[in-house]
Design an enzyme around this catalytic site. Structure first.
Site, mmCIF file in Angstrom:
data_model
loop_
_atom_site.group_PDB
_atom_site.id
_atom_site.type_symbol
_atom_site.label_atom_id
_atom_site.label_comp_id
_atom_site.label_asym_id
_atom_site.label_seq_id
_atom_site.Cartn_x
_atom_site.Cartn_y
_atom_site.Cartn_z
ATOM 1 N N SER A 138 52.879 38.766 31.235
ATOM 2 C CA SER A 138 53.725 38.706 32.437
ATOM 3 C C SER A 138 54.686 37.531 32.311
ATOM 4 O O SER A 138 54.396 36.567 31.583
ATOM 5 C CB SER A 138 52.824 38.483 33.660
ATOM 6 O OG SER A 138 53.593 38.118 34.784
ATOM 7 N N TYR A 151 45.884 33.709 37.962
ATOM 8 C CA TYR A 151 46.583 34.883 37.400
ATOM 9 C C TYR A 151 47.489 34.430 36.246
ATOM 10 O O TYR A 151 47.447 34.999 35.146
ATOM 11 C CB TYR A 151 47.397 35.586 38.490
ATOM 12 C CG TYR A 151 48.199 36.763 37.966
ATOM 13 C CD1 TYR A 151 47.570 37.963 37.651
ATOM 14 C CD2 TYR A 151 49.578 36.662 37.773
ATOM 15 C CE1 TYR A 151 48.306 39.046 37.159
ATOM 16 C CE2 TYR A 151 50.314 37.741 37.286
ATOM 17 C CZ TYR A 151 49.673 38.921 36.978
ATOM 18 O OH TYR A 151 50.393 39.990 36.486
HETATM 19 N N1 LIG Z 1 53.531 44.875 38.747
HETATM 20 C C1 LIG Z 1 54.071 43.766 38.338
HETATM 21 O O1 LIG Z 1 54.960 43.212 39.006
HETATM 22 C C2 LIG Z 1 53.642 43.143 37.039
HETATM 23 C C3 LIG Z 1 54.405 42.071 36.536
HETATM 24 C C4 LIG Z 1 54.026 41.473 35.351
HETATM 25 C C5 LIG Z 1 52.922 41.927 34.668
HETATM 26 N N2 LIG Z 1 52.178 42.963 35.173
HETATM 27 C C6 LIG Z 1 50.988 43.398 34.425
HETATM 28 O O2 LIG Z 1 51.081 44.775 34.142
HETATM 29 C C7 LIG Z 1 49.772 45.312 34.016
HETATM 30 C C8 LIG Z 1 49.667 46.597 34.830
HETATM 31 O O3 LIG Z 1 49.826 46.261 36.193
HETATM 32 P P1 LIG Z 1 50.424 47.254 37.285
HETATM 33 O O4 LIG Z 1 51.449 46.480 38.024
HETATM 34 O O5 LIG Z 1 50.778 48.548 36.687
HETATM 35 O O6 LIG Z 1 49.148 47.364 38.246
HETATM 36 P P2 LIG Z 1 48.508 48.592 39.071
HETATM 37 O O7 LIG Z 1 49.565 49.522 39.553
HETATM 38 O O8 LIG Z 1 47.612 47.961 40.070
HETATM 39 O O9 LIG Z 1 47.633 49.350 37.957
HETATM 40 C C9 LIG Z 1 46.542 48.686 37.368
HETATM 41 C C10 LIG Z 1 45.809 49.662 36.477
HETATM 42 O O10 LIG Z 1 44.750 48.949 35.812
HETATM 43 C C11 LIG Z 1 43.522 49.640 36.042
HETATM 44 N N3 LIG Z 1 42.424 48.666 36.006
HETATM 45 C C12 LIG Z 1 42.233 47.594 36.799
HETATM 46 N N4 LIG Z 1 41.103 46.968 36.465
HETATM 47 C C13 LIG Z 1 40.570 47.656 35.425
HETATM 48 C C14 LIG Z 1 39.387 47.523 34.651
HETATM 49 N N5 LIG Z 1 38.512 46.533 34.891
HETATM 50 N N6 LIG Z 1 39.150 48.410 33.656
HETATM 51 C C15 LIG Z 1 40.023 49.431 33.419
HETATM 52 N N7 LIG Z 1 41.152 49.605 34.116
HETATM 53 C C16 LIG Z 1 41.416 48.736 35.118
HETATM 54 C C17 LIG Z 1 43.709 50.322 37.399
HETATM 55 O O11 LIG Z 1 42.840 51.413 37.613
HETATM 56 P P3 LIG Z 1 41.364 51.215 38.278
HETATM 57 O O12 LIG Z 1 41.527 50.215 39.393
HETATM 58 O O13 LIG Z 1 40.946 52.563 38.727
HETATM 59 O O14 LIG Z 1 40.510 50.702 37.173
HETATM 60 C C18 LIG Z 1 45.144 50.813 37.234
HETATM 61 O O15 LIG Z 1 45.177 51.959 36.434
HETATM 62 C C19 LIG Z 1 48.799 44.212 34.472
HETATM 63 O O16 LIG Z 1 48.248 43.587 33.332
HETATM 64 C C20 LIG Z 1 49.703 43.247 35.210
HETATM 65 O O17 LIG Z 1 49.198 41.923 35.167
HETATM 66 C C21 LIG Z 1 52.522 43.595 36.336
#
Ligand SMILES: NC(=O)c1ccc[n+]([C@@H]2O[C@H](COP(=O)([O-])OP(=O)(O)OC[C@H]3O[C@@H](n4cnc5c(N)ncnc54)[C@H](OP(=O)(O)O)[C@@H]3O)[C@@H](O)[C@H]2O)c1
Length: 262
Positions: A138, A151
């Site tokens: 991130s 985080y």
């Molecule tokens: N959104 C942003 O603004 C942003 C910015 C920078 C970086 N990121 C990074 O991008 C990545 C994806 O985030 P996102 O924004 O797409 O979040 P999201 O929409 O909340 O999706 C998270 C995904 O991870 C899965 N997950 C969570 N805990 C898990 C576990 N213990 N084992 C297996 N799967 C798990 C969730 O499904 P379940 O809960 O069903 O397991 C879901 O499929 C993360 O690493 C986040 O830190 C996001």
């Protein structure tokens, strides 16, 4: 590597958000995709909408079950060419108020979960002399923000791990790309929308499909790093010029992004 009909990929956190966008983009290219997440019903529904996908229900923290699900995928589809460590969670708020269990859970999912995925696929990639790893960190791993101390630490840990591993893999045929998204429109913060810090600007968020396209292009070009949107790269200046980055952030995000400078 080129992504196409003979590509076998696994993506963690693939039931929604960035992971689902990645799985869909891979499916559109004809790849076979193993989609990993915990929530079975949501994962199954998501995988039914992705061409060439199968649902591999596992918690990335549970090393045995993750390896078992990936082993089943391997038996069905063949060896994994591309593995994307994307699963992650966020809990924002002042560190002094952060529940210790939530903090440790974030470290386990975001960082240990990354190691678990790499451990599940890297030995076979090294044996075959080919493969590509992707670690979704991130912008918060480049410059940590107030109210995201733990985080940001998990994202910086992923960055350091991925950076060293890419060098270690030199000459093996296996490579690695680190990804630094900015604010992306997903459900990451849905559980805490009412207590997000003032510097967080959800109206700036971009779609997860933009991240997916940038990541696949980065893999095909064997890029060391992918920043989406591109200006996230500027946060990397923090290592050399923290005062300058503070001033820039205050201009763009307001005083809550760097309150200590006053
Ligand atoms: N959104 C942003 O603004 C942003 C910015 C920078 C970086 N990121 C990074 O991008 C990545 C994806 O985030 P996102 O924004 O797409 O979040 P999201 O929409 O909340 O999706 C998270 C995904 O991870 C899965 N997950 C969570 N805990 C898990 C576990 N213990 N084992 C297996 N799967 C798990 C969730 O499904 P379940 O809960 O069903 O397991 C879901 O499929 C993360 O690493 C986040 O830190 C996001």
């Amino acid at each position: 590597m080129q992504i196409g009909t003979d590509t076998r990929a696994v993506v963690t956190g693939a039931s929604r958000g960035i992971g689902l966008a990645l799985a869909s983009a891979l499916g559109e290219r004809g790849a076979r995709v193993g989609m990993i997440a915990r929530g079975e019903a949501e994962l199954k529904a998501a995988s039914e909408g992705v061409v060439g996908a199968s649902a591999l229900c596992a918690d990335v923290v549970d090393r045995d079950s993750l390896e078992k699900r990936i082993g089943e995928f391997r038996e069905r589809e063949g060896e994994v060419d591309l593995a994307i460590a994307n699963a992650g969670v966020a809990h924002y708020g002042p560190y002094r108020d952060l529940d210790r269990e939530q903090a440790e859970r974030m470290i386990e999912i975001n960082f240990i979960g990354t190691l678990n995925l790499v451990d599940a696929v890297l030995p076979a990639m090294l044996n075959r002399g080919s493969g590509h790893l992707v670690v979704v960190s991130s912008g918060a791993g480049l410059r940590a923000f107030p109210w995201a101390a733990v985080y940001g630490a998990t994202k910086a840990a992923q960055k350091a791990f991925a950076e060293a591993l890419r060098h270690e893999l030199s000459g093996t045929g296996v490579s690695l790309t680190s990804v630094f998204p900015g604010e992306i429109h997903t459900s990451l913060h849905d559980h805490e929308r009412d207590r997000m810090p003032d510097w967080y600007k959800s109206k700036n968020a971009i779609g997860p499909e933009v991240v997916a396209d940038a990541v696949l292009a980065g893999v095909e070009a064997d890029r060391r790093e992918v920043h989406v949107p591109r200006q996230v790269r500027l946060l990397g200046l923090n290592d050399l010029f923290p005062g300058l980055v503070d001033r820039l952030l205050v201009l763009l995000r307001g005083g809550a992004s760097a309150p200590r400078r006053y």
